[in-house]
Design an enzyme around this catalytic site. Structure first.
Site, mmCIF file in Angstrom:
data_model
loop_
_atom_site.group_PDB
_atom_site.id
_atom_site.type_symbol
_atom_site.label_atom_id
_atom_site.label_comp_id
_atom_site.label_asym_id
_atom_site.label_seq_id
_atom_site.Cartn_x
_atom_site.Cartn_y
_atom_site.Cartn_z
ATOM 1 N N HIS A 50 4.651 -55.190 61.713
ATOM 2 C CA HIS A 50 5.219 -55.966 60.610
ATOM 3 C C HIS A 50 5.580 -54.939 59.543
ATOM 4 O O HIS A 50 4.907 -53.907 59.419
ATOM 5 C CB HIS A 50 4.136 -56.927 60.112
ATOM 6 C CG HIS A 50 4.576 -57.876 59.052
ATOM 7 N ND1 HIS A 50 4.755 -57.494 57.754
ATOM 8 C CD2 HIS A 50 4.856 -59.204 59.100
ATOM 9 C CE1 HIS A 50 5.129 -58.545 57.046
ATOM 10 N NE2 HIS A 50 5.208 -59.597 57.839
ATOM 11 N N ASP A 92 -4.322 -53.884 61.236
ATOM 12 C CA ASP A 92 -3.689 -54.996 60.533
ATOM 13 C C ASP A 92 -4.062 -56.261 61.300
ATOM 14 O O ASP A 92 -3.537 -56.523 62.381
ATOM 15 C CB ASP A 92 -2.161 -54.772 60.517
ATOM 16 C CG ASP A 92 -1.379 -56.030 60.137
ATOM 17 O OD1 ASP A 92 -2.009 -57.058 59.810
ATOM 18 O OD2 ASP A 92 -0.145 -55.981 60.178
ATOM 19 N N GLN A 108 -2.757 -61.525 61.895
ATOM 20 C CA GLN A 108 -2.555 -62.611 62.869
ATOM 21 C C GLN A 108 -3.811 -62.924 63.679
ATOM 22 O O GLN A 108 -3.790 -63.807 64.529
ATOM 23 C CB GLN A 108 -1.415 -62.247 63.841
ATOM 24 C CG GLN A 108 -0.068 -62.069 63.185
ATOM 25 C CD GLN A 108 0.435 -63.356 62.522
ATOM 26 O OE1 GLN A 108 0.017 -64.463 62.861
ATOM 27 N NE2 GLN A 108 1.331 -63.202 61.552
ATOM 28 N N LYS A 116 -3.492 -67.120 56.210
ATOM 29 C CA LYS A 116 -3.138 -67.258 57.624
ATOM 30 C C LYS A 116 -4.343 -67.752 58.432
ATOM 31 O O LYS A 116 -4.282 -67.869 59.643
ATOM 32 C CB LYS A 116 -2.648 -65.917 58.173
ATOM 33 C CG LYS A 116 -1.269 -65.515 57.622
ATOM 34 C CD LYS A 116 -0.763 -64.273 58.323
ATOM 35 C CE LYS A 116 0.352 -63.576 57.598
ATOM 36 N NZ LYS A 116 1.662 -64.201 57.686
ATOM 37 N N CYS A 167 10.160 -60.144 59.581
ATOM 38 C CA CYS A 167 9.690 -58.931 58.900
ATOM 39 C C CYS A 167 9.298 -57.837 59.895
ATOM 40 O O CYS A 167 8.356 -57.081 59.672
ATOM 41 C CB CYS A 167 8.526 -59.208 57.960
ATOM 42 S SG CYS A 167 8.970 -60.305 56.616
#
Lengths: 406, 142
Positions: free
Chosen positions: A123, A200, A203, A226, A364
Site C-alpha cells: 500500500h 504493516d 488488513q 479496519k 492506493c
C-alpha cells in the site's frame, strides 16, 4: 461458541440501512469496517459520563479516565500478544505508525548507500515513507518481487537481504491481492542477519490472529477502524530496545519528563511517543471493538471470512470474462477482479446502484496495478457480518454490468 | 441553440427515463457520439486530474466560440463528458465562464456532483471553465 451470523448482523446498526431502497451490502471492509453498537455506545458513554483529560489531573474523572485508557492499552497489548504493554503506542492509524518508525528509527539508522527492503505489493503508506527516507539519506529502496499469483518467493527475498540492508518493511496481508504473506518466516530470515522488520498489519487485525510474540517482529502497525473500531486511532507495536533508542516523533505535552525553558528530558515509553492529548474516545472504542471480536471468536471469524472467499471465488469464476487478481494459496477475504475489459469505474458505478459498496480503482497500490498492466480493479472485501447471499447479489450486479457494457 | 435551450433539451431527454438503469444506458449511448479528441492530444497534458478513469479534454477557439473534444477509458465517464460538451461546445468564453450547470441535478445525476466523487464531473466542469477563461484572457491581450 457458535458463530451466529444473524446475531452479529443485528449488532451492526448500519446493516439495517437501505441504499437506493435496497438493503446495504457492505463489501468494502478492506477500506474500513462497520462498527457494532457496543463501540458506538462506548464512545457515547465516554462523552456522556467520563470525559476529562488523562494523565494529568488529580480529579476523579481524570483519574478514572487515565485508568480506562491504560487498561485499554493493556487489553490491546494482550489481544495482539505483545510482550509488554508499554511497547504499544497509540497513533492515529497505520499510516502514522509507519511514518513514525521511518522518521524516528529509519532516519537514525540509515546512511548513504544503505538499503531498505519493501515488497512490490505495498500500500502506498508502506512505500512512500521509505521512498522519502531513502531519498533524504541517499539510500536505496529495494523491491521484493512477487509472482503473478501474488506470492513472494522466499529464496529471492533471502538473497536480497544483504550487509547493506538496514530495515525490511512488509505487508502482513496485501490490500489488493489478499495474499497472506509468510511474514513469520521472512522475519526469521531477516533476523538471521540482524535486520529489523516492520509489519504493516492494517488488513490483518481482527481478520486473523496477530501474535506479536510469535512473529517476533520489531514493529507492527495497525488501525482501529479496519478492525470494527473508530477512525483516528491505531497502534504501533515496537520492541523496547528500539523504542528506547528512537528519538521522539513529535514533541509537546505528556511526552516530557522535565522541562526548563532551555532543556527537556523525555518521558519513558510509551509516553515518549504520545505527544499531546490522545484520542481517548477512539482508544476506548478500539478496545470495545477488540472485545467484541474476542467474544465473537477470532478463529470463527477467520474461518467465516475464508468460507466467503472460497464461495465468492467460485461464484466469480463461474462468470465468463471475470478475471481475479491475486491467487495466492494463503489468502484473506479480499477479492480483486475485472469483468471483461470493462473499466472498474463503470462496473463500480453500476454495482453501487444495487446498494452494494465495493471499492474500485488502484486501492492506493499503483505499483500493483502497473505490474498487471491495468488501471484498477473492482475489489470486494469481507468481514464477519457478510453472507453468501450478499455474494449472490454481487454476482447479480456483475451480470447486469456485463449486460450494459459487454 | 443557446446554452439554456440545450440544457432544456437534455432535461427533456432524461425525463423519459424513470429508473436509474435507463438513465445510465442513455448516458452510455451518449458516450458513443462524443467528438473524439485527436489521438495526438491523448497525453498527460490533456488529462483531467481527480478522476478515477482517465479523461482527456481538448479545447480550440474557432470564430469566437470554443470547440471541445474529449475521450475517456470509462464508458460512463465518456457519456458524462459528452453531456458537458453538448452544453459547452460552440459557446463563447463568457457564456461558459458564467454558465449555471444546475441541469445536472434535474436529470438525476446529482450524485456525480459531489466534489469527492471519483468520476471528477466537477473537475471536468472546472477544466472547461478554465479553458474558457484562458481563451478570454488571450483574446483580450491581442
Amino acid at each position: 461458541m457458535t458463530f451466529d451470523i444473524n446475531k452479529i448482523r443485528s449488532d451492526f446498526p448500519i446493516l439495517q440501512r437501505k441504499i437506493y431502497d435496497k438493503p446495504l451490502i457492505y463489501l468494502d471492509n478492506a477500506a474500513t469496517t462497520q462498527k457494532p453498537q457496543i463501540v458506538i455506545d462506548r464512545i457515547t458513554d465516554y462523552y456522556t459520563y467520563e470525559n476529562a483529560n488523562i494523565h494529568r489531573g488529580v480529579h476523579y474523572l481524570s483519574q478514572i479516565d487515565t485508568t480506562a485508557f491504560e487498561n485499554a492499552r493493556e487489553y490491546i497489548a494482550r489481544f495482539i500478544n505483545a510482550p509488554k504493554k508499554e511497547e504499544v503506542i497509540f497513533t492515529k492509524g497505520t499510516t502514522e505508525s509507519i511514518n513514525l518508525v521511518a522518521a524516528s528509527f529509519g532516519r537514525k539508522i540509515l546512511n548513504k548507500d544503505d538499503e531498505v527492503l519493501v515488497t512490490a505489493m505495498e500500500h502506498h503508506s508502506n512505500l512512500v515513507p521509505w521512498q522519502m527516507l531513502c531519498y533524504e539519506k541517499e539510500a536505496r529502496l529495494k523491491v521484493i518481487p512477487y509472482s503473478d499469483k501474488g506470492e513472494i518467493n522466499l529464496s529471492t527475498y533471502q538473497m536480497m537481504l544483504g550487509d547493506k540492508t538496514k530495515i525490511v518493511a512488509l505487508p502482513h496481508i496485501s490490500n489488493t491481492l489478499g495474499s497472506i504473506n509468510p511474514v513469520k518466516e521472512m522475519i526469521r530470515m531477516a533476523h538471521e542477519k540482524n535486520i529489523p522488520v516492520l509489519i504493516d498489519g492494517a488488513q490483518a487485525l481482527s481478520h486473523l490472529k496477530v501474535d506479536i510474540a510469535d512473529l517476533d517482529c520489531d514493529f507492527y502497525c495497525c488501525s482501529g477502524h479496519k478492525a470494527y473500531g473508530p477512525m483516528g486511532v491505531g497502534i504501533l507495536y515496537g520492541k523496547t530496545e528500539h523504542l528506547n533508542f528512537m528519538d521522539p516523533y513529535q514533541t509537546g505535552g505528556e511526552m516530557v519528563e522535565h522541562v526548563t525553558l532551555y532543556e527537556t528530558s523525555f518521558n519513558e515509553i510509551p509516553f515518549k511517543f504520545e505527544a499531546g492529548t490522545p484520542n481517548v474516545e477512539a482508544v476506548l472504542g478500539m478496545e470495545a471493538a477488540l472485545h467484541y471480536v474476542e467474544e465473537t471468536g477470532l478463529d470463527e471469524i477467520t474461518a467465516h471470512e475464508k468460507n466467503l472467499l472460497v464461495y465468492g471465488t467460485k461464484k466469480l469464476q463461474q462468470i465468463k470474462g471475470v478475471q481475479i487478481y491475486g491467487k495466492a494459496a494463503e489468502k484473506a477475504g479480499i477479492l480483486s477482479f475485472l469483468i471483461d475489459d470493462i473499466h472498474s469505474f463503470d462496473a463500480g458505478t453500476i454495482i453501487d446502484k444495487f446498494g452494494i459498496a465495493i471499492r474500485t480503482g488502484h486501492h492506493c497500490a499503483q505499483p500493483v496495478m502497473n505490474k498487471f498492466g491495468i488501471p484498477g480493479t473492482v475489489r470486494a472485501s469481507f468481514a464477519m457480518y457478510n453472507t453468501r447471499e450478499e455474494i449472490d447479489k454481487l454476482v447479480e450486479a456483475i451480470l447486469q454490468v456485463k449486460k450494459m457494457f459487454g | 441553440m443557446s446554452m439554456e435551450e440545450i440544457q432544456e433539451q437534455i432535461i427533456t431527454e432524461f425525463s423519459y427515463f424513470d429508473d436509474w438503469l435507463d438513465r445510465y444506458n442513455h448516458l452510455i449511448e451518449m458516450g458513443k457520439s462524443v467528438p473524439l479528441i485527436n489521438e495526438k492530444y491523448k497525453t498527460k497534458n490533456y488529462l483531467i486530474g481527480g478522476c478515477q478513469s482517465r479523461v482527456w479534454l481538448h479545447a480550440a477557439m474557432k470564430d469566437g466560440v470554443i470547440i471541445f473534444s474529449a475521450d475517456s477509458d470509462a464508458v460512463i465517464t465518456k457519456g458524462i463528458v459528452n453531456l458537458l460538451i453538448r452544453v459547452f461546445s460552440g459557446q463563447t468564453p463568457d457564456t461558459i465562464i458564467d454558465a449555471d450547470i444546475s441541469f445536472i441535478d434535474e436529470i438525476g445525476l446529482k450524485e456525480h456532483l459531489s466534489p469527492t466523487r471519483s468520476n471528477g464531473l466537477m473537475s471536468m466542469i472546472k477544466q472547461m471553465k478554465l479553458y474558457a477563461l484562458a481563451f478570454k484572457t488571450k483574446s483580450a491581450n491581442q
